[in-house]
Design a protein around this motif. Sequence first.
Motif, short mmCIF file in Angstrom:
data_model
loop_
_atom_site.label_atom_id
_atom_site.label_comp_id
_atom_site.label_asym_id
_atom_site.label_seq_id
_atom_site.Cartn_x
_atom_site.Cartn_y
_atom_site.Cartn_z
N THR A 1 0.82 -1.21 0.00
CA THR A 1 0.00 0.00 0.00
C THR A 1 0.85 1.26 0.00
O THR A 1 0.52 2.24 -0.68
CB THR A 1 -0.94 0.01 1.22
N ILE A 2 1.96 1.25 0.73
CA ILE A 2 2.83 2.43 0.80
C ILE A 2 3.34 2.80 -0.59
O ILE A 2 3.31 3.97 -0.99
CB ILE A 2 4.01 2.18 1.76
N ILE A 3 3.83 1.80 -1.33
CA ILE A 3 4.38 2.09 -2.67
C ILE A 3 3.30 2.59 -3.60
O ILE A 3 3.50 3.58 -4.33
CB ILE A 3 5.05 0.82 -3.25
N ILE A 4 2.14 1.97 -3.58
CA ILE A 4 1.06 2.40 -4.47
C ILE A 4 0.58 3.80 -4.10
O ILE A 4 0.31 4.63 -4.97
CB ILE A 4 -0.10 1.38 -4.46
N GLU A 5 0.49 4.10 -2.81
CA GLU A 5 0.10 5.45 -2.40
C GLU A 5 1.17 6.47 -2.77
O GLU A 5 0.85 7.63 -3.07
CB GLU A 5 -0.16 5.48 -0.89
N TYR B 1 -6.37 0.35 -7.50
CA TYR B 1 -5.95 -0.48 -6.38
C TYR B 1 -7.10 -0.69 -5.40
O TYR B 1 -7.43 -1.83 -5.04
CB TYR B 1 -4.76 0.19 -5.69
N HIS B 2 -7.72 0.39 -4.96
CA HIS B 2 -8.78 0.26 -3.96
C HIS B 2 -10.06 -0.34 -4.54
O HIS B 2 -10.77 -1.07 -3.84
CB HIS B 2 -9.07 1.62 -3.32
N ILE B 3 -10.37 -0.04 -5.80
CA ILE B 3 -11.55 -0.65 -6.41
C ILE B 3 -11.41 -2.17 -6.45
O ILE B 3 -12.33 -2.91 -6.06
CB ILE B 3 -11.77 -0.09 -7.83
N VAL B 4 -10.26 -2.64 -6.90
CA VAL B 4 -10.03 -4.09 -7.01
C VAL B 4 -10.01 -4.75 -5.64
O VAL B 4 -10.73 -5.71 -5.38
CB VAL B 4 -8.70 -4.36 -7.76
N ILE C 1 -3.30 -11.40 -3.14
CA ILE C 1 -2.89 -11.72 -4.51
C ILE C 1 -3.27 -10.57 -5.45
O ILE C 1 -2.49 -10.18 -6.33
CB ILE C 1 -3.54 -13.04 -4.97
N ALA C 2 -4.46 -10.01 -5.23
CA ALA C 2 -4.90 -8.86 -6.04
C ALA C 2 -4.01 -7.65 -5.81
O ALA C 2 -3.70 -6.89 -6.74
CB ALA C 2 -6.36 -8.53 -5.72
N ARG C 3 -3.57 -7.44 -4.57
CA ARG C 3 -2.67 -6.32 -4.26
C ARG C 3 -1.35 -6.46 -5.00
O ARG C 3 -0.80 -5.48 -5.53
CB ARG C 3 -2.41 -6.26 -2.75
N LEU C 4 -0.81 -7.68 -5.05
CA LEU C 4 0.45 -7.91 -5.76
C LEU C 4 0.27 -7.65 -7.26
O LEU C 4 1.17 -7.09 -7.91
CB LEU C 4 0.92 -9.35 -5.53
N TRP C 5 -0.87 -8.02 -7.79
CA TRP C 5 -1.16 -7.75 -9.21
C TRP C 5 -1.20 -6.24 -9.47
O TRP C 5 -0.63 -5.76 -10.45
CB TRP C 5 -2.50 -8.38 -9.58
N CYS C 6 -1.85 -5.49 -8.57
CA CYS C 6 -1.90 -4.02 -8.71
C CYS C 6 -0.50 -3.41 -8.57
O CYS C 6 -0.16 -2.46 -9.28
CB CYS C 6 -2.84 -3.43 -7.66
N LEU C 7 0.30 -3.95 -7.65
CA LEU C 7 1.66 -3.43 -7.45
C LEU C 7 2.49 -3.61 -8.71
O LEU C 7 3.24 -2.70 -9.10
CB LEU C 7 2.32 -4.15 -6.27
#
Length: 498
Positions: free
Chosen positions: A358-362, A370-373, A411-417
């Motif tokens: 989350t820190i990197i994406i923010e 990111y948040h929608i998914v 897993i979805a967070r890693l995909w977004c990252l």
Amino acid sequence: MRIAKNTTLMFFRMLLLTIINLYTVRLVLKGLGFIDYGIFNAVAGVVTSAGFISGVLALSIQRFFSIALGQGDNKRLNNIFSASMNIIFVLCIATIILFETIGLWFVSTQMTIPPERLTTTLCLYHCSIFVFIFSLLQIPFTAAIFSNENMGVYAVLSTIDSLLRLLLAAIITIVDTDHLAFYGFGLLAEAGIILGMYAWRGMKYKECHYTKTNDKILYRQLLKFSGWTMFGSLASMGMNQGNTILINVFFGPISNMAFGIAMQISNAFNALSNSMVLSFRPAMIKAYAKDDFQYIHQLFNISNKFLYYTLLCIGLPILIEMETILKLWLGNANSETVLFARLMIIFISLLALNNPITIIIEATGKVKEYHIVVESITLLSLPITWILYKSGSPSYAVFLVMLSICIIAHIARLWCLKRTFKPFAYSQYSIGFAFPAILITALSAMTAVVFQQITTAILHFVLMFLLLPIVAIGLSFILGLNKTERAMLLHLYHKKKA
């Protein structure tokens, strides 16, 4: 070196606060009793959730502060503070309208509350709304403290906050009045005091002085970023509070009490993990502002390992000895409470791994997708739990759903990252962190099973709470860290020793 110093400070601060907060829960449970504590957890859970939402929003605004600090833009710092205050004022008004209409109707008519406690419950509910409002108004000042990396200031103020709540919990056990109503008014007064302290300290920063600002671009950026971050925090809060309400509706206040105890353990572990990652956060955001992607990737790897292995060393002995701990902590522990608490520790340990992502994406500012998914997956917890409860599933089914959703969402967070931060590689994450973490967890658990066979009380305690963490730390150092990270830790150790 500053990151290591801040991390150490925040870690020991949270160990102290965890002890204080857990003892506070014991006193509150003693003062309120099982039924009123279940009511408090179901109706006024917004009090405990408020700290989570405030923390998330503070970190969102801190992202803008950190980037402006990294760029040396003093004028923008002041505009960010003023614009964030304006936005929060509007949010406070909207919150009051929502909770005093739809929320009031739901509490009054839809929840399982003993009729003789309804008036007191509504009094508690109104107090809880304004505790939440005070926590929102505190956000810009907390963000300024974070962005300036003054973790010592934050440690002092948050410790005072916990000590005041401990004092309040001690008082409710001896006052000759309705304890639930008194506790609600006490929390309101305590929240007002803490708001005043954060505002007083925050005003010492040059950016924390309100001025009229009409920077429409800044408002759009703040609203877009904070709005999606708020959506994320509300989804998480909705899962926790929604599950609390579902348990209340299907199983009543006693099961609510068990879930409330588990949530207190969740708050303690969540605060511990958040305090550890706070030291990495400003450095990662400032590095992104300077396009130093190699340093960001290095901090990402280290923070993942530091978070998980620390929580493993602390959480595994507690998880295994949970029944004994709850009896010492609360004086009593039924099987449902023990099971809830154990499952909650597993859930929070997995959930903590979301923080570095989350820190990197923010830092990139690309938070919408990111948040929608992620939060669309998170919100599935409530309808799935409701379906299981309607079909006759036991109360602990809520945790099985939460754990499953947590893994899928990760897993979805890693995909977004990967989509947002190109240097990230699935193979490096799996080989460098995930697989070693699973192996270390399995070996530590096997060691714990062997230690559990020891029946001598003193030796059993020594093995579980002293030797088991040492074994987990040793395994983490040997199997979890690469050669560079081991050399860096040894260098820091020898430097500090010298």
